[in-house]
Design an enzyme around this catalytic site. Structure first.
Site, mmCIF file in Angstrom:
data_model
loop_
_atom_site.group_PDB
_atom_site.id
_atom_site.type_symbol
_atom_site.label_atom_id
_atom_site.label_comp_id
_atom_site.label_asym_id
_atom_site.label_seq_id
_atom_site.Cartn_x
_atom_site.Cartn_y
_atom_site.Cartn_z
ATOM 1 N N TYR A 14 16.350 56.702 71.022
ATOM 2 C CA TYR A 14 15.953 57.908 70.302
ATOM 3 C C TYR A 14 17.095 58.220 69.347
ATOM 4 O O TYR A 14 18.185 58.618 69.783
ATOM 5 C CB TYR A 14 15.703 59.105 71.226
ATOM 6 C CG TYR A 14 15.508 60.371 70.420
ATOM 7 C CD1 TYR A 14 14.317 60.576 69.728
ATOM 8 C CD2 TYR A 14 16.518 61.307 70.286
ATOM 9 C CE1 TYR A 14 14.143 61.712 68.939
ATOM 10 C CE2 TYR A 14 16.349 62.439 69.509
ATOM 11 C CZ TYR A 14 15.171 62.633 68.833
ATOM 12 O OH TYR A 14 15.003 63.736 68.050
ATOM 13 N N ASP A 20 12.044 55.891 68.811
ATOM 14 C CA ASP A 20 12.000 56.832 67.688
ATOM 15 C C ASP A 20 13.285 56.685 66.875
ATOM 16 O O ASP A 20 14.349 57.076 67.329
ATOM 17 C CB ASP A 20 11.865 58.247 68.254
ATOM 18 C CG ASP A 20 11.790 59.319 67.194
ATOM 19 O OD1 ASP A 20 12.094 59.046 66.015
ATOM 20 O OD2 ASP A 20 11.447 60.464 67.557
ATOM 21 N N ASN A 63 13.562 58.025 63.829
ATOM 22 C CA ASN A 63 13.642 59.225 62.984
ATOM 23 C C ASN A 63 13.816 58.911 61.495
ATOM 24 O O ASN A 63 14.459 59.660 60.764
ATOM 25 C CB ASN A 63 14.736 60.170 63.471
ATOM 26 C CG ASN A 63 14.159 61.308 64.266
ATOM 27 O OD1 ASN A 63 13.167 61.914 63.863
ATOM 28 N ND2 ASN A 63 14.763 61.584 65.409
#
Length: 146
Positions: free
Chosen positions: A19, A60, A62
């Protein structure tokens, strides 16, 4: 702290579940932290591949890598800095974006939507979740779906 990595050695390959920290909205006050995180992630993955290991990174990141990964209502050119896009481009030189390679012409598949505005019901989202594999593992991948 925001940002997480879980590394699992499955003998046949190394799985890196990630993440990547958000840069912060609206002023992107954490962009330096995000970019340091992305560079450290790349360095760790590169160390495994340099040792001859196969690597799978999932999670993820981002960052949406291209306009195809962003609903047209969003302004892609204003969403990310050149620095974070540059780091992702460097990552993609060594690791394949499996979903995009298997679906090169698809431009309406996303992995995150603004739930406050019910954007998912209108499919107004971005694709920021990836499955990246080292080049020495790419031929073993047969499918990747959202």
């Amino acid at each position: 702290l925001e940002g997480r990595v879980v590394i699992t050695d499955l003998q046949h390959f190394v799985l890196i579940n990630v993440y990547v920290p958000n840069a912060g909205h609206p002023d992107r006050q954490r962009i330096e932290f995000k970019c340091r995180f992305l560079r450290a992630l790349k360095a760790r993955a590169d160390a495994y591949t340099a040792a001859g290991r196969k690597v799978v990174m999932v999670g993820d990141f981002n960052v949406a890598m291209s306009r195809k990964d962003v609903h047209p209502r969003f302004k892609f050119d204003e969403m990310y800095t050149e620095e974070e896009l540059g780091i992702m481009r460097e990552l993609l030189l060594e690791y394949s974006d499996v979903w995009r390679e298997l679906h090169p012409d698809v431009d309406d598949q996303y992995t995150v939507w603004d739930e406050k505005t019910d954007a998912r019901s209108r499919n107004q989202g971005v694709r920021i979740d990836y499955v990246l594999v080292s080049k020495n593992m790419r031929q073993q991948v047969v499918s990747c779906e959202i």
